[in-house]
Structure formats: structure tokens, C-alpha cells
Design a protein around this motif. Structure first.
Motif, short mmCIF file in Angstrom:
data_model
loop_
_atom_site.label_atom_id
_atom_site.label_comp_id
_atom_site.label_asym_id
_atom_site.label_seq_id
_atom_site.Cartn_x
_atom_site.Cartn_y
_atom_site.Cartn_z
N GLU A 1 0.89 -1.16 0.00
CA GLU A 1 0.00 0.00 0.00
C GLU A 1 0.92 1.21 0.00
O GLU A 1 1.92 1.23 0.73
CB GLU A 1 -0.91 0.02 1.23
CG GLU A 1 -1.87 1.20 1.20
CD GLU A 1 -2.91 1.15 2.31
OE1 GLU A 1 -3.23 2.23 2.85
OE2 GLU A 1 -3.40 0.06 2.65
N ILE A 2 0.61 2.23 -0.81
CA ILE A 2 1.57 3.30 -1.04
C ILE A 2 0.96 4.70 -0.84
O ILE A 2 -0.26 4.86 -0.78
CB ILE A 2 2.16 3.23 -2.45
CG1 ILE A 2 1.07 3.48 -3.51
CG2 ILE A 2 2.85 1.90 -2.69
CD1 ILE A 2 1.61 3.73 -4.91
N ASN A 3 1.85 5.67 -0.77
CA ASN A 3 1.46 7.08 -0.75
C ASN A 3 1.04 7.48 -2.16
O ASN A 3 1.81 7.35 -3.11
CB ASN A 3 2.65 7.93 -0.28
CG ASN A 3 2.30 9.39 -0.10
OD1 ASN A 3 1.49 9.96 -0.83
ND2 ASN A 3 2.93 10.02 0.87
N GLN A 4 -0.19 7.96 -2.30
CA GLN A 4 -0.73 8.30 -3.61
C GLN A 4 0.13 9.34 -4.34
O GLN A 4 0.18 9.36 -5.57
CB GLN A 4 -2.16 8.83 -3.47
CG GLN A 4 -2.24 10.19 -2.76
CD GLN A 4 -3.65 10.54 -2.38
OE1 GLN A 4 -4.26 9.89 -1.54
NE2 GLN A 4 -4.19 11.59 -2.98
N TYR A 5 0.79 10.21 -3.59
CA TYR A 5 1.59 11.28 -4.20
C TYR A 5 2.96 10.79 -4.66
O TYR A 5 3.69 11.53 -5.33
CB TYR A 5 1.78 12.42 -3.21
CG TYR A 5 0.48 13.01 -2.70
CD1 TYR A 5 -0.45 13.57 -3.58
CD2 TYR A 5 0.18 13.00 -1.34
CE1 TYR A 5 -1.65 14.10 -3.12
CE2 TYR A 5 -1.02 13.53 -0.87
CZ TYR A 5 -1.92 14.07 -1.76
OH TYR A 5 -3.11 14.59 -1.30
N LEU A 6 3.32 9.58 -4.26
CA LEU A 6 4.65 9.06 -4.59
C LEU A 6 4.56 7.77 -5.41
O LEU A 6 5.47 6.94 -5.38
CB LEU A 6 5.44 8.80 -3.30
CG LEU A 6 5.73 10.03 -2.44
CD1 LEU A 6 6.33 9.63 -1.10
CD2 LEU A 6 6.66 10.99 -3.16
N SER A 7 3.48 7.61 -6.15
CA SER A 7 3.29 6.36 -6.90
C SER A 7 4.34 6.20 -7.99
O SER A 7 4.91 5.11 -8.16
CB SER A 7 1.88 6.31 -7.50
OG SER A 7 1.64 7.42 -8.35
N LYS A 8 4.63 7.26 -8.74
CA LYS A 8 5.64 7.16 -9.81
C LYS A 8 7.01 6.86 -9.23
O LYS A 8 7.75 6.03 -9.76
CB LYS A 8 5.67 8.47 -10.60
CG LYS A 8 4.44 8.69 -11.46
CD LYS A 8 4.55 9.99 -12.25
CE LYS A 8 3.30 10.21 -13.09
NZ LYS A 8 3.39 11.51 -13.85
N GLU A 9 7.34 7.55 -8.12
CA GLU A 9 8.63 7.34 -7.48
C GLU A 9 8.77 5.91 -6.96
O GLU A 9 9.84 5.31 -7.04
CB GLU A 9 8.83 8.34 -6.34
CG GLU A 9 9.00 9.78 -6.77
CD GLU A 9 7.67 10.52 -6.97
OE1 GLU A 9 7.70 11.75 -7.02
OE2 GLU A 9 6.61 9.86 -7.08
N THR A 10 7.67 5.37 -6.43
CA THR A 10 7.70 4.01 -5.90
C THR A 10 7.88 2.99 -7.02
O THR A 10 8.66 2.03 -6.90
CB THR A 10 6.41 3.70 -5.10
OG1 THR A 10 6.20 4.72 -4.12
CG2 THR A 10 6.52 2.36 -4.38
N VAL A 11 7.18 3.19 -8.12
CA VAL A 11 7.33 2.30 -9.28
C VAL A 11 8.76 2.35 -9.81
O VAL A 11 9.37 1.31 -10.10
CB VAL A 11 6.32 2.69 -10.39
CG1 VAL A 11 6.66 1.97 -11.70
CG2 VAL A 11 4.90 2.36 -9.97
N GLU A 12 9.31 3.56 -9.94
CA GLU A 12 10.68 3.71 -10.43
C GLU A 12 11.69 3.05 -9.50
O GLU A 12 12.66 2.42 -9.96
CB GLU A 12 11.02 5.20 -10.62
CG GLU A 12 10.36 5.84 -11.81
CD GLU A 12 10.63 5.13 -13.12
OE1 GLU A 12 11.82 4.80 -13.38
OE2 GLU A 12 9.66 4.87 -13.87
#
Length: 282
Positions: free
Chosen positions: A244-255
Motif C-alpha cells: 500500500e503506497i502514498n498516492q503522491y509518490l506512486s511514480k517514485e515508488t514504481v521507479e
């Protein structure tokens, strides 16, 4: 005092803090807990009088609500994935978004007919592993948390729901290697940045454990990076990592996951339309 009169008083006391629909929800939860009343009973028994001992309980709950304490902490319990869970101030209150994460895992596991092992990291109330074990009784489910007090709650919740989950006290940030291989590793770690505190409601900010909520602004993916590293070494060949992730950091988490060698990465939105969940494999 008549119960219908107390309802009016209850609403009046909270009207400047909460919307009326939420006040009504609080009231009916409390009368169910303290009086054994359902919503319809208020209509069926319009002259029901609240005795002094019960009124005292309602007054105490009202005073705590006026301080914006979550109703779940007042009642000491909540529901998650259709199951009862004890909660206290040592644990986060389980959220509906996390139910979606559990449902996703269940559907993935049901595709496999194998006996799988599952690890939940940062378990809190134990809502994720307990719900998974209830849905997937043949699976081997484990969970860890850095808080000894949270684990006490989690173990009681496992007993409450009549499931066997292996709980262990463990600081994941200090862990160099996990004790075995897992088919699924799941985590809902702290992910709210300090800079996002302004968006957090008082009932959360002033009551729920900050240890389980917040991370430093300069390293918001701290837990995700660590868990991804552990997962690289401790997932089975066909293993899956869920966050489960921070919605504002989804791209950063994927990267970040790509950088660590995860190739099959799926990002999903929650029921509110926010990027909230990730599934990844090597």
C-alpha cells in the motif's frame, strides 16, 4: 432522559465538529454498544429512558468525541474485511483502502493451487494477515512489527478470529535478511510525509501512532526500499510483493522498484481513485 432527547443533545454537542451524517453514525454505534439498540429501536421505543449508568457511558463517549478521538478507539474495536478487530492507540485504525489490498492478494493466491507462505511487514492490528488467513486457511501466514504493544493487540485479534498467524517482534529497518523464503510479502508501512501533516484530520493526527504513520520528507520511501531489498532475496522465484503506497509518490515508488530489479509492476487505484496499491515481481 429519554433516548430521543439524548440524541438531540448528542447532535447539538457535536454539530460544530462533525457533519450530521457522521454524528448519526457515532450515535447509533454507541447505543448499539451500550444499550443493545439497533437504529429501528429508537423508532419502536420512543419513550425509552436512558438510565444513569448508561447515560454516564454515553456522556463519557461524547466527551471523547468532542476531543475528536476516533470512535473506534472509544469502542475499542472496528471491522475490517467483515471481521471484528480490537484497536487501541498502539495501532492504526484499519482503512477501507487496505481491504482492497487484501482482496487483490486473495484473488492472486486463489489463481494458484499451491500451498503458499505469506509475510506481512508492519502488521499493526494484524488486519492484513488475519484477513488473509481467514480467506486462505491453508496458507502459512506470518507477520512482524516493531511495536511490542501492537503485537499484543494483533495476537488477541488472531484469537478473536480463530486463526493461526505467526507474529514476531522485528525492526525491519535493522533486518539484514528474513528468516525464510516467502511466496508473498505484503506491507502497508509508514508513508505519510511530514509535509503532508496539514492534510491529516485532527482525529488521526492527535490520536493514531505517529510511528506507524509518518516518514521524514527527505527519505519518504525508506521502508519501501528496505522491504524491496529484503524481498529480492527472500521471495520465491514466482513470488509477489504487494505494497500500500502514498498516492503522491506512486511514480517514485514504481521507479524505485524498477531500479531494484522488479520487472512486472502493476499500480492500482483505490475506491477513492487514488494510486494506492502496487504488485511487483522479479
Amino acid at each position: 432522559m429519554l433516548l430521543k432527547q439524548y440524541k438531540s443533545y448528542f447532535s447539538e454537542q457535536l454539530s460544530s465538529i462533525f457533519p450530521q451524517t457522521e454524528i448519526n453514525t457515532f450515535f447509533f454505534l454507541l447505543i448499539e454498544e451500550y444499550l443493545g439498540f439497533q437504529r429501528i429501536d429508537l423508532t419502536l421505543q420512543p419513550t425509552f429512558e436512558v438510565l444513569s449508568d448508561k447515560k454516564r457511558l454515553l456522556d463519557e463517549a461524547l466527551a471523547r468525541l468532542k476531543k475528536e478521538e476516533p470512535i473506534q478507539y472509544i469502542l475499542g474495536k472496528t471491522e475490517f474485511f467483515g471481521l471484528p478487530f480490537n484497536v487501541d492507540k498502539n495501532t492504526l485504525i484499519p482503512r477501507p483502502e487496505t481491504e482492497e489490498l487484501v482482496e487483490w492478494i486473495v484473488k492472486e493466491v486463489e489463481k494458484s493451487q499451491k500451498l503458499l507462505s505469506i509475510l506481512d511487514i508492519g502488521t499493526g492490528t494484524g488486519c492484513i494477515p488475519i484477513s488473509l488467513k481467514k480467506q486462505l486457511p491453508n496458507m502459512n501466514v506470518s507477520a512482524v512489527d516493531v511495536s511490542e504493544k501492537a503485537l499484543i493487540v494483533a495476537k488477541k485479534n488472531a484469537e478473536l478470529n480463530d486463526v493461526e498467524v505467526s507474529f514476531m517482534l522485528q525492526d525491519i529497518l535493522k533486518t539484514k535478511v528474513l528468516n525464510s523464503k516467502f511466496d508473498i510479502i505484503v506491507s502497508n508501512p509508514p508513508y505519510v510525509r511530514e509535509l503532508e501533516k496539514a492534510e491529516i484530520k485532527n482525529n488521526v493526527l492527535e490520536n493514531e501512532p505517529h510511528l506507524a504513520l509518518f516518514v521524514e520528507d527527505n527519505n519518504p520511501l525508506l521502508f519501501y526500499k528496505k522491504i524491496a531489498d529484503l524481498a529480492k532475496n527472500n521471495l520465491t522465484k514466482t513470488g509477489l510483493l504487494f505494497f500500500e503506497i502514498n498516492q503522491y509518490l506512486s511514480k517514485e515508488t514504481v521507479e524505485m522498484l524498477k531500479d531494484k530489479g522488479f520487472t512486472k509492476i502493476e499500480l492500482r487505484k483505490d475506491l477513492f481513485g487514488n494510486n494506492r496499491m502496487i504488485k511487483a515481481s522479479l
